[in-house]
Scaffold this active site. Structure first.
Site, PDB file in Angstrom:
ATOM      1  CD  GLU A   1       8.256  -7.475 -12.715  1.00  0.00           C
ATOM      2  OE1 GLU A   1       7.169  -8.025 -12.908  1.00  0.00           O
ATOM      3  OE2 GLU A   1       8.594  -6.996 -11.594  1.00  0.00           O
TER       4      GLU A   1
ATOM      5  CD  GLU B   1       2.634  -6.798 -13.675  1.00  0.00           C
ATOM      6  OE1 GLU B   1       3.152  -5.724 -14.018  1.00  0.00           O
ATOM      7  OE2 GLU B   1       2.697  -7.837 -14.370  1.00  0.00           O
TER       8      GLU B   1
END
Length: 261
Positions: free
Chosen positions: A132, A112
């Site tokens: 995740e 990210e």
């Protein structure tokens, strides 16, 4: 006294930012807060025109959130500081180019962070993932950004399965600009940064603001906003010394000298 996990180096108009937090360059709350200050200072320094972001060592760019720090009490919804996680992805008015030199594993919040850059260069051994899903959490920023950067089905596969993508595949899908050897990564990043630093900074600022703001606008609405003088950076450019310098240099058949004002 704890050593600063963020190393910076100025080279003319270029700022190099190195995430140096052994063993894996994971980011905890304190590191994120420092990164936010570093990137805000870069944004606000008129003498700096482009940044390079990389990780220390040869194995990790950044694996994202520091789970050990979380186990010791860092709250996942804690204060990440200016710019949100990693200091960059939510930093307002970041109108300067940022190059990511991805030197190894780039996953979770590290990916990210990388997606917050404008040009992504990766070493040939770099790899990418959003794991995740395996820990029952949401890759929030990636869920917003990734399907807009690469084909939807590839983005969703990464988000839904957490599978790893090597550097060559990442380049094939357009996740990164190109792959270079590990030995040449910083040389290539610095070469690219030098090229950008030699260009017109006010134009870069206008480009970044227009691209960012127009992302969710209809084409004509964005064009109308430009023609109605509603982009501050565009208006600054059109009223600048650099705008006149560009025209003069073209007429005089010489290289322009950009002042950023």
């Amino acid at each position: 006294m704890t050593e600063n996990p963020i190393k910076t180096k100025r080279n003319g108009h270029i700022l190099e930012v190195t995430l140096d937090r052994p063993k894996a360059n994971a980011i905890d709350l304190a590191t994120s807060q420092i990164m936010g200050e570093v990137f805000a200072d870069f944004r606000d320094d008129p003498d700096l025109r482009v940044a390079i972001v990389t990780g220390a060592g040869e194995k990790f760019f950044c694996p994202g959130w520091d789970l050990k720090a979380a186990a010791d009490g860092d709250a996942v919804d804690g204060d990440y500081g200016r710019g949100g996680f990693g200091g960059l992805q939510e930093l307002r008015a970041m109108n300067k180019p940022v190059i990511m030199a991805i030197n190894g594993i780039c996953c979770g919040g590290g990916l990210e962070l990388a997606l917050s850059g404008d040009i992504l260069l990766a070493a040939d051994h770099a790899s990418f993932a959003l794991p995740e899903i395996r820990s029952g959490t949401v890759a929030d920023a990636a869920s917003i950004k990734l399907p807009k950067r690469i084909p939807y089905h590839i983005a969703m596969e990464m988000l839904l399965t957490g599978r790893w993508v090597d550097a060559e595949e990442a380049a094939r899908w357009g996740l990164i600009n190109r792959v270079v050897s590990a030995d040449d990564l910083m040389t290539e990043a610095r070469k690219t940064a030098a090229l950008i630093a030699s260009g017109p900074p006010l134009v870069y600022a206008a480009l970044k603001e227009v691209v960012r703001e127009a992302e969710d606008m209809k084409f004509q609405d964005a064009m109308n906003k430009i023609t109605k003088s509603q982009f501050e950076t565009v208006e600054t450019l059109y009223r600048s010394e650099d705008q006149l310098e560009g025209a003069r240099a073209f007429a005089e058949k010489r290289d322009p000298v950009w002042k950023g004002k």
